[in-house]
Design a protein around this motif. Structure first.
Motif, PDB file in Angstrom:
ATOM      1  N   LEU A   4      -4.727   6.942  -9.240  1.00  0.00           N
ATOM      2  CA  LEU A   4      -3.437   6.431  -8.767  1.00  0.00           C
ATOM      3  C   LEU A   4      -3.441   6.226  -7.258  1.00  0.00           C
ATOM      4  N   HIS A   5      -4.091   7.143  -6.528  1.00  0.00           N
ATOM      5  CA  HIS A   5      -4.151   7.013  -5.071  1.00  0.00           C
ATOM      6  C   HIS A   5      -4.905   5.755  -4.679  1.00  0.00           C
ATOM      7  N   ALA A   6      -6.033   5.517  -5.329  1.00  0.00           N
ATOM      8  CA  ALA A   6      -6.806   4.311  -5.036  1.00  0.00           C
ATOM      9  C   ALA A   6      -6.031   3.061  -5.436  1.00  0.00           C
ATOM     10  N   VAL A   7      -5.301   3.138  -6.558  1.00  0.00           N
ATOM     11  CA  VAL A   7      -4.551   1.971  -7.036  1.00  0.00           C
ATOM     12  C   VAL A   7      -3.421   1.616  -6.087  1.00  0.00           C
ATOM     13  N   TRP A   8      -2.658   2.626  -5.614  1.00  0.00           N
ATOM     14  CA  TRP A   8      -1.544   2.261  -4.728  1.00  0.00           C
ATOM     15  C   TRP A   8      -2.065   1.726  -3.400  1.00  0.00           C
ATOM     16  N   ASN A   9      -3.189   2.231  -2.942  1.00  0.00           N
ATOM     17  CA  ASN A   9      -3.788   1.663  -1.737  1.00  0.00           C
ATOM     18  C   ASN A   9      -4.272   0.240  -1.992  1.00  0.00           C
ATOM     19  N   GLY A  10      -4.797  -0.005  -3.201  1.00  0.00           N
ATOM     20  CA  GLY A  10      -5.190  -1.364  -3.555  1.00  0.00           C
ATOM     21  C   GLY A  10      -3.998  -2.308  -3.589  1.00  0.00           C
ATOM     22  N   LEU A  11      -2.865  -1.839  -4.131  1.00  0.00           N
ATOM     23  CA  LEU A  11      -1.645  -2.644  -4.121  1.00  0.00           C
ATOM     24  C   LEU A  11      -1.223  -2.974  -2.690  1.00  0.00           C
ATOM     25  N   ALA A  12      -1.282  -1.965  -1.816  1.00  0.00           N
ATOM     26  CA  ALA A  12      -0.889  -2.182  -0.420  1.00  0.00           C
ATOM     27  C   ALA A  12      -1.811  -3.187   0.258  1.00  0.00           C
ATOM     28  N   HIS A  13      -3.114  -3.071  -0.015  1.00  0.00           N
ATOM     29  CA  HIS A  13      -4.068  -3.995   0.588  1.00  0.00           C
ATOM     30  C   HIS A  13      -3.862  -5.413   0.085  1.00  0.00           C
ATOM     31  N   GLY A  14      -3.457  -5.538  -1.187  1.00  0.00           N
ATOM     32  CA  GLY A  14      -3.312  -6.865  -1.782  1.00  0.00           C
ATOM     33  C   GLY A  14      -2.064  -7.611  -1.364  1.00  0.00           C
ATOM     34  N   LEU A  15      -1.111  -6.943  -0.724  1.00  0.00           N
ATOM     35  CA  LEU A  15       0.109  -7.610  -0.282  1.00  0.00           C
ATOM     36  C   LEU A  15      -0.170  -8.466   0.954  1.00  0.00           C
ATOM     37  N   ARG A  16       0.269  -9.704   0.906  1.00  0.00           N
ATOM     38  CA  ARG A  16       0.000 -10.598   2.035  1.00  0.00           C
ATOM     39  C   ARG A  16       0.696 -10.120   3.298  1.00  0.00           C
ATOM     40  N   ASP A  17       1.967  -9.748   3.184  1.00  0.00           N
ATOM     41  CA  ASP A  17       2.725  -9.222   4.319  1.00  0.00           C
ATOM     42  C   ASP A  17       2.668  -7.699   4.242  1.00  0.00           C
ATOM     43  N   LYS A  18       1.695  -7.108   4.911  1.00  0.00           N
ATOM     44  CA  LYS A  18       1.442  -5.672   4.747  1.00  0.00           C
ATOM     45  C   LYS A  18       2.513  -4.814   5.409  1.00  0.00           C
ATOM     46  N   LEU A  19       3.105  -5.277   6.503  1.00  0.00           N
ATOM     47  CA  LEU A  19       4.173  -4.497   7.124  1.00  0.00           C
ATOM     48  C   LEU A  19       5.372  -4.403   6.181  1.00  0.00           C
ATOM     49  N   ALA A  20       5.730  -5.509   5.549  1.00  0.00           N
ATOM     50  CA  ALA A  20       6.828  -5.482   4.589  1.00  0.00           C
ATOM     51  C   ALA A  20       6.482  -4.601   3.394  1.00  0.00           C
TER      52      ALA A  20
END
Length: 291
Positions: free
Chosen positions: A22-38
């Motif tokens: 889950l930790h790796a997955v949520w970091n992957g979700l964060a990395h995959g977002l185009r607007d990372k600050l948002a």
């Protein structure tokens, strides 16, 4: 299957491995977002929302704990900003293991150099192995050029921030009078800081940027809290050193996510470097040097 349905001895490693995924997955979700600050703003809002619910049921921490909560909230905001910067600049499969691997190394070095803890041979070996693995990750694609240095610096800085708030929380929770109260108020306080920072940076346009990302951003936040909750459950029932070592298998899962999801070049060098960092952390934790 619910962890309560599993035999005690089997439940702990299963739960910790689930937390690592889950930790790796949520970091992957964060990395995959185009607007990372948002995206990170939404993750923080999820933390604040959960914290707001928990504080309704949690005891108020002792006064001595509040400076630690404030310091941890500031450090975790710096951690989030550095992590999103690392994800903006570098490959997930390189940034995630570098950030995760740096933290236990820094904790062990600070505990030895500043807190006066001894450094047995096994822990020294763990530190050496982690150092070699991190160096191999940095040079996995050859000598880093000037363009790659900011990404590596951000990932290393992320690891330092993780180590810093780990040390702060380790002291703060001991004087809080309530682990549940400390965690609840920490979730609330640290979850509110980054949205304030993001609002100051983006201005009124922040709300517009949040709208298309709210689903994945909030999902990432909830996954991060679930991953943390599973580790707390495991720590209350299993051997702490073993739990800590198993938790770091997230490095391997992160490397695989980088290759499979983001189509990043994996290569034998990154695989070997990630496994080396993981092996060093396992040695460090199992010999009592981790946190």
């Amino acid at each position: 299957m619910s962890a309560d349905l599993l035999p005690g001895a089997a439940a702990v490693p299963v739960v910790v491995l689930a937390s690592a995924v889950l930790h790796a997955v949520w970091n992957g979700l964060a990395h995959g977002l185009r607007d990372k600050l948002a995206g990170f703003t939404l993750i923080s809002l999820a933390s604040a929302g959960c914290g707001a619910v928990l504080v309704c049921f949690a005891p108020l921490p002792e006064p001595a704990a509040w400076p630690y909560i404030a310091a941890s909230a500031a450090l975790q905001t710096a951690y989030q900003l550095l992590l999103l910067r690392a994800y903006q600049l570098g490959d997930f499969g390189q940034m995630y293991p570098t950030a995760r691997g740096t933290s236990p190394l820094v904790v062990a070095l600070v505990s030895t150099a500043l807190l006066g803890h001894s450094l047995p041979a096994g822990q020294a070996l763990g530190i050496a192995v982690i150092s070699c693995g991190l160096a191999a990750l940095a040079f996995a694609d050859g000598m880093p050029g000037r363009a790659q240095l900011p990404a590596l610096a951000a990932a290393l800085g992320t690891g330092v921030m993780i180590a810093s708030y780990t040390l702060v929380d380790g002291s703060g929770v001991r004087v809080s009078g309530s682990v549940f109260g400390y965690i609840a108020w920490l979730f609330l306080c640290q979850g509110l800081v980054l949205p304030v920072v993001a609002r100051a940076v983006r201005g009124p346009g922040l709300l517009t940027a949040l709208r298309p990302l709210w689903g994945r951003g909030l999902a990432g936040g909830l996954l991060s809290l679930l991953a943390y909750g599973l580790v707390v459950w495991a720590q209350s029932r299993g051997d702490l050193a073993t739990v800590a070592a198993l938790r770091e298998t997230s490095i391997v899962f992160g490397t695989l996510i980088g290759a499979v999801v983001f189509r990043e070049r994996l290569g034998h060098r990154r695989i070997t470097a990630s496994v080396t960092v993981l092996a060093g952390i396992a040695v460090l934790q199992l010999t009592g040097g981790g946190s």
